[in-house]
Design a protein around this motif. Structure first.
Motif, PDB file in Angstrom:
ATOM      1  N   ASP A 121       3.937  -8.302  27.508  1.00  0.00           N
ATOM      2  CA  ASP A 121       3.791  -7.763  28.858  1.00  0.00           C
ATOM      3  C   ASP A 121       2.362  -7.944  29.368  1.00  0.00           C
ATOM      4  N   TRP A 122       1.393  -7.720  28.490  1.00  0.00           N
ATOM      5  CA  TRP A 122      -0.015  -7.864  28.878  1.00  0.00           C
ATOM      6  C   TRP A 122      -0.346  -9.314  29.216  1.00  0.00           C
ATOM      7  N   PHE A 123       0.153 -10.248  28.411  1.00  0.00           N
ATOM      8  CA  PHE A 123      -0.114 -11.659  28.669  1.00  0.00           C
ATOM      9  C   PHE A 123       0.553 -12.126  29.963  1.00  0.00           C
ATOM     10  N   LEU A 124       1.735 -11.600  30.240  1.00  0.00           N
ATOM     11  CA  LEU A 124       2.413 -11.965  31.482  1.00  0.00           C
ATOM     12  C   LEU A 124       1.665 -11.434  32.700  1.00  0.00           C
ATOM     13  N   THR A 125       1.009 -10.275  32.543  1.00  0.00           N
ATOM     14  CA  THR A 125       0.231  -9.709  33.647  1.00  0.00           C
ATOM     15  C   THR A 125      -0.915 -10.641  34.031  1.00  0.00           C
ATOM     16  N   GLY A 126      -1.499 -11.298  33.025  1.00  0.00           N
ATOM     17  CA  GLY A 126      -2.626 -12.178  33.294  1.00  0.00           C
ATOM     18  C   GLY A 126      -2.242 -13.614  33.563  1.00  0.00           C
ATOM     19  N   PHE A 127      -0.945 -13.935  33.555  1.00  0.00           N
ATOM     20  CA  PHE A 127      -0.513 -15.320  33.755  1.00  0.00           C
ATOM     21  C   PHE A 127      -0.682 -15.717  35.215  1.00  0.00           C
ATOM     22  N   ALA A 133      10.908 -12.775  34.020  1.00  0.00           N
ATOM     23  CA  ALA A 133      11.452 -11.656  33.256  1.00  0.00           C
ATOM     24  C   ALA A 133      11.535 -12.077  31.789  1.00  0.00           C
ATOM     25  N   VAL A 134      11.701 -11.091  30.915  1.00  0.00           N
ATOM     26  CA  VAL A 134      11.745 -11.356  29.471  1.00  0.00           C
ATOM     27  C   VAL A 134      13.091 -10.909  28.927  1.00  0.00           C
ATOM     28  N   SER A 135      13.793 -11.808  28.277  1.00  0.00           N
ATOM     29  CA  SER A 135      15.101 -11.464  27.712  1.00  0.00           C
ATOM     30  C   SER A 135      14.935 -10.808  26.346  1.00  0.00           C
ATOM     31  N   GLU A 136      15.921 -10.035  25.942  1.00  0.00           N
ATOM     32  CA  GLU A 136      15.910  -9.428  24.609  1.00  0.00           C
ATOM     33  C   GLU A 136      15.959 -10.519  23.533  1.00  0.00           C
ATOM     34  N   ALA A 137      16.631 -11.618  23.846  1.00  0.00           N
ATOM     35  CA  ALA A 137      16.697 -12.723  22.889  1.00  0.00           C
ATOM     36  C   ALA A 137      15.312 -13.312  22.654  1.00  0.00           C
ATOM     37  N   LYS A 155      -0.356 -15.444  22.361  1.00  0.00           N
ATOM     38  CA  LYS A 155      -0.763 -15.638  23.762  1.00  0.00           C
ATOM     39  C   LYS A 155      -0.454 -17.060  24.224  1.00  0.00           C
ATOM     40  N   HIS A 156      -0.806 -18.034  23.404  1.00  0.00           N
ATOM     41  CA  HIS A 156      -0.551 -19.423  23.773  1.00  0.00           C
ATOM     42  C   HIS A 156       0.949 -19.701  23.853  1.00  0.00           C
ATOM     43  N   ALA A 157       1.725 -19.082  22.952  1.00  0.00           N
ATOM     44  CA  ALA A 157       3.172 -19.280  22.969  1.00  0.00           C
ATOM     45  C   ALA A 157       3.788 -18.707  24.241  1.00  0.00           C
ATOM     46  N   VAL A 158       3.305 -17.534  24.677  1.00  0.00           N
ATOM     47  CA  VAL A 158       3.821 -16.921  25.900  1.00  0.00           C
ATOM     48  C   VAL A 158       3.461 -17.782  27.114  1.00  0.00           C
ATOM     49  N   GLU A 159       2.238 -18.280  27.156  1.00  0.00           N
ATOM     50  CA  GLU A 159       1.837 -19.142  28.268  1.00  0.00           C
ATOM     51  C   GLU A 159       2.681 -20.417  28.290  1.00  0.00           C
ATOM     52  N   TYR A 160       2.917 -20.984  27.115  1.00  0.00           N
ATOM     53  CA  TYR A 160       3.758 -22.180  27.008  1.00  0.00           C
ATOM     54  C   TYR A 160       5.162 -21.885  27.548  1.00  0.00           C
ATOM     55  N   ALA A 161       5.716 -20.749  27.135  1.00  0.00           N
ATOM     56  CA  ALA A 161       7.062 -20.377  27.561  1.00  0.00           C
ATOM     57  C   ALA A 161       7.128 -20.192  29.075  1.00  0.00           C
ATOM     58  N   CYS A 162       6.093 -19.617  29.668  1.00  0.00           N
ATOM     59  CA  CYS A 162       6.073 -19.417  31.116  1.00  0.00           C
ATOM     60  C   CYS A 162       6.098 -20.747  31.854  1.00  0.00           C
ATOM     61  N   VAL A 163       5.342 -21.706  31.344  1.00  0.00           N
ATOM     62  CA  VAL A 163       5.310 -23.028  31.977  1.00  0.00           C
ATOM     63  C   VAL A 163       6.674 -23.702  31.869  1.00  0.00           C
ATOM     64  N   VAL A 164       7.286 -23.635  30.687  1.00  0.00           N
ATOM     65  CA  VAL A 164       8.581 -24.283  30.468  1.00  0.00           C
ATOM     66  C   VAL A 164       9.680 -23.593  31.267  1.00  0.00           C
ATOM     67  N   ALA A 165       9.624 -22.268  31.344  1.00  0.00           N
ATOM     68  CA  ALA A 165      10.677 -21.510  32.023  1.00  0.00           C
ATOM     69  C   ALA A 165      10.664 -21.712  33.529  1.00  0.00           C
ATOM     70  N   ARG A 166       9.493 -22.060  34.104  1.00  0.00           N
ATOM     71  CA  ARG A 166       9.378 -22.314  35.545  1.00  0.00           C
ATOM     72  C   ARG A 166       9.857 -21.129  36.389  1.00  0.00           C
ATOM     73  N   GLN A 171      13.510 -17.276  27.567  1.00  0.00           N
ATOM     74  CA  GLN A 171      14.522 -17.357  26.526  1.00  0.00           C
ATOM     75  C   GLN A 171      13.911 -17.979  25.272  1.00  0.00           C
ATOM     76  N   PRO A 172      14.550 -17.825  24.115  1.00  0.00           N
ATOM     77  CA  PRO A 172      13.998 -18.391  22.875  1.00  0.00           C
ATOM     78  C   PRO A 172      13.696 -19.884  22.964  1.00  0.00           C
ATOM     79  N   GLU A 173      14.515 -20.625  23.712  1.00  0.00           N
ATOM     80  CA  GLU A 173      14.308 -22.073  23.783  1.00  0.00           C
ATOM     81  C   GLU A 173      13.052 -22.448  24.561  1.00  0.00           C
ATOM     82  N   HIS A 174      12.441 -21.474  25.241  1.00  0.00           N
ATOM     83  CA  HIS A 174      11.205 -21.750  25.971  1.00  0.00           C
ATOM     84  C   HIS A 174       9.972 -21.675  25.078  1.00  0.00           C
TER      85      HIS A 174
END
Length: 204
Positions: A121-127, A133-137, A155-166, A171-174
């Motif tokens: 949640d903290w990393f998403l605030t600074g993105f 949104a974040v899924s339970e999966a 942190k890097h994984a969350v940023e990567y996922a945000c870019v991929v998720a667009r 989701q886990p695949e991000h």
């Protein structure tokens, strides 16, 4: 010389490009705190000068022969085994004992899985971009990873996922591909630094 100039400052003409006097971090932090990250990487000549700061409460700018008093608190952090570095001759024992006034061991992220949702949640605030949104999966997938790189890796994984998720739901695949599993050490840790130790010392 660059590290020494950053920490202790320099006088005009101390080296090529030193056109004016410049205060270092220790003088700029007068009455406050200096945080030295990755203290285990400090070269021997800097270790000597840091020891002088701790013992004599003064610094000498690069190119100057006149010491200046300092009044700061030092907080230092490392992910290295400084005891092993002392045995290997790469870290001064006297500096270690002067720094190690109040040690704080920070547990590896893999032992603090309950912190994962709050960290995400903290990393998403600074993105810098649309907040997905974040899924339970997704949360379940990050709980299943070992995170040898600790919070920085997460942190890097969350940023990567945000870019991929667009902008869609994470989701886990991000997530980026998992890193290769590290080899365990006899003490139960991993071959890659997993615990950061912080030591605190007061100069004055």
């Amino acid at each position: 010389s660059v590290i020494e100039s950053e920490l202790f400052g320099h006088v005009r003409g101390a080296f090529t490009g030193a056109a004016v006097d410049r205060q270092g971090l220790f003088e700029l932090a007068a009455g406050g705190t200096v945080f030295l990250d990755e203290i285990g990487e400090a070269p021997p000549e800097v270790q000597v000068k840091l020891l002088r700061v701790l013992e004599q409460r003064e610094i000498t700018p690069v190119g100057s022969a006149t010491p200046r008093p300092v009044d700061v608190r030092i907080v230092a952090a490392t992910n290295r085994d400084l005891a092993a570095a002392i045995d290997a001759g790469t870290f001064r024992a006297d500096l270690y004992h002067r720094l190690n006034v109040f040690p704080i061991a920070i547990p590896a992220l893999g032992t603090r899985l309950d912190d994962l949702p709050a960290l995400v949640d903290w990393f998403l605030t600074g993105f810098q971009g649309p907040r997905p949104a974040v899924s339970e999966a997704f949360l379940g997938a990050i709980r299943d990873r070992p995170w040898p790189g600790n919070v920085r890796e997460l942190k890097h994984a969350v940023e990567y996922a945000c870019v991929v998720a667009r902008g869609s739901v994470l989701q886990p695949e991000h997530l980026p591909p998992p890193r290769p599993h590290t080899v365990s050490r006899p003490d139960g840790g991993s071959a890659e630094p997993g615990v950061a130790d912080a030591v605190r010392s007061w100069v004055a």
